[in-house]
Design a protein around this motif. Structure first.
Motif, PDB file in Angstrom:
ATOM      1  N   MET A 153      42.207  30.914   8.184  1.00 34.66           N
ATOM      2  CA  MET A 153      41.894  32.267   8.571  1.00 34.66           C
ATOM      3  C   MET A 153      42.705  32.635   9.796  1.00 34.66           C
ATOM      4  O   MET A 153      42.765  31.889  10.756  1.00 34.66           O
ATOM      5  CB  MET A 153      40.399  32.355   8.864  1.00 34.66           C
ATOM      6  CG  MET A 153      39.981  33.698   9.350  1.00 34.66           C
ATOM      7  SD  MET A 153      38.209  33.753   9.488  1.00 34.66           S
ATOM      8  CE  MET A 153      38.075  34.656  10.960  1.00 34.66           C
ATOM      9  N   LYS A 154      43.301  33.791   9.725  1.00 31.18           N
ATOM     10  CA  LYS A 154      44.132  34.247  10.821  1.00 31.18           C
ATOM     11  C   LYS A 154      43.339  35.265  11.649  1.00 31.18           C
ATOM     12  O   LYS A 154      42.706  36.161  11.093  1.00 31.18           O
ATOM     13  CB  LYS A 154      45.405  34.881  10.253  1.00 31.18           C
ATOM     14  CG  LYS A 154      46.423  35.176  11.288  1.00 31.18           C
ATOM     15  CD  LYS A 154      47.704  35.621  10.622  1.00 31.18           C
ATOM     16  CE  LYS A 154      48.700  35.927  11.709  1.00 31.18           C
ATOM     17  NZ  LYS A 154      49.938  36.394  11.186  1.00 31.18           N
ATOM     18  N   ILE A 155      43.397  35.100  12.993  1.00 32.74           N
ATOM     19  CA  ILE A 155      42.698  36.017  13.900  1.00 32.74           C
ATOM     20  C   ILE A 155      43.712  37.006  14.451  1.00 32.74           C
ATOM     21  O   ILE A 155      44.734  36.603  15.029  1.00 32.74           O
ATOM     22  CB  ILE A 155      42.031  35.250  15.053  1.00 32.74           C
ATOM     23  CG1 ILE A 155      40.972  34.292  14.532  1.00 32.74           C
ATOM     24  CG2 ILE A 155      41.413  36.202  16.057  1.00 32.74           C
ATOM     25  CD1 ILE A 155      40.310  33.441  15.584  1.00 32.74           C
ATOM     26  N   ASN A 156      43.435  38.284  14.272  1.00 32.80           N
ATOM     27  CA  ASN A 156      44.365  39.270  14.822  1.00 32.80           C
ATOM     28  C   ASN A 156      44.040  39.508  16.307  1.00 32.80           C
ATOM     29  O   ASN A 156      43.050  39.007  16.849  1.00 32.80           O
ATOM     30  CB  ASN A 156      44.336  40.570  14.003  1.00 32.80           C
ATOM     31  CG  ASN A 156      42.988  41.276  14.073  1.00 32.80           C
ATOM     32  OD1 ASN A 156      42.167  40.975  14.917  1.00 32.80           O
ATOM     33  ND2 ASN A 156      42.785  42.220  13.170  1.00 32.80           N
ATOM     34  N   TRP A 157      44.873  40.282  16.979  1.00 27.88           N
ATOM     35  CA  TRP A 157      44.733  40.470  18.420  1.00 27.88           C
ATOM     36  C   TRP A 157      43.464  41.245  18.773  1.00 27.88           C
ATOM     37  O   TRP A 157      42.868  41.020  19.832  1.00 27.88           O
ATOM     38  CB  TRP A 157      45.966  41.168  19.005  1.00 27.88           C
ATOM     39  CG  TRP A 157      46.210  42.561  18.480  1.00 27.88           C
ATOM     40  CD1 TRP A 157      46.923  42.924  17.384  1.00 27.88           C
ATOM     41  CD2 TRP A 157      45.723  43.769  19.054  1.00 27.88           C
ATOM     42  NE1 TRP A 157      46.914  44.266  17.217  1.00 27.88           N
ATOM     43  CE2 TRP A 157      46.189  44.824  18.239  1.00 27.88           C
ATOM     44  CE3 TRP A 157      44.953  44.074  20.164  1.00 27.88           C
ATOM     45  CZ2 TRP A 157      45.893  46.154  18.512  1.00 27.88           C
ATOM     46  CZ3 TRP A 157      44.665  45.400  20.432  1.00 27.88           C
ATOM     47  CH2 TRP A 157      45.134  46.425  19.598  1.00 27.88           C
TER      48      TRP A 157
END
Length: 148
Positions: free
Chosen positions: A1-5
């Protein structure tokens, strides 16, 4: 899972708020951080400050000022020998900075030039002594800090 800013900023804010709330709650509930004012009527005492300075100056102008010494029985406060003890009146206030419940005040009643503060009323540690006394019409003040 990628966390955005955006998610990272929200997580940082939540962590920071949690950190601050932890310290606020721990400081307000822990008894070791509970400190009282020096005196209840702080501002009233502040108005009396110049009078205290004048009384201390009067005491410095005496031939001999009050002295104290530690004995096995407690603290002995010695008043000047050249004064008549019948004309000395006032009070001795002992202030314990670390515990308000230990503060006490004693009226000055002399049979000789010494006043004894009994050992049973004093715990080891720092005490501030304030002797507010009057001889005839002149008022005097003696302050000192001691470690008992």
């Amino acid at each position: 899972m990628k966390i955005n800013w955006g998610t990272a900023i929200v997580i940082a804010f939540v962590c920071f708020i949690s950190f601050i709330m932890y310290f606020v709650i721990s400081m307000s509930t822990d008894k070791k951080y509970d400190h009282d004012l020096v005196v209840e009527d702080y501002y009233g005492q502040e108005l009396q400050f110049q009078t205290d300075i004048d009384h201390e100056e009067n005491a410095k102008n005496l031939k001999t000022n009050i002295k104290w010494k530690k004995t096995n029985d407690g603290i002995v406060i010695q008043f000047p020998e050249d004064l008549d003890i019948k004309n000395i009146e006032g009070k001795v206030f002992l202030y314990r900075p670390s515990n308000k419940q230990l503060d006490f005040e004693t009226p000055i009643s002399l049979s000789n030039h010494n006043l004894l503060i009994p050992d049973k009323r004093l715990l080891d540690g720092r005490w501030n002594i304030k002797v507010d006394w009057k001889y005839n019409t002149n008022s005097y003040l003696f302050k000192t800090e001691i470690s008992y």
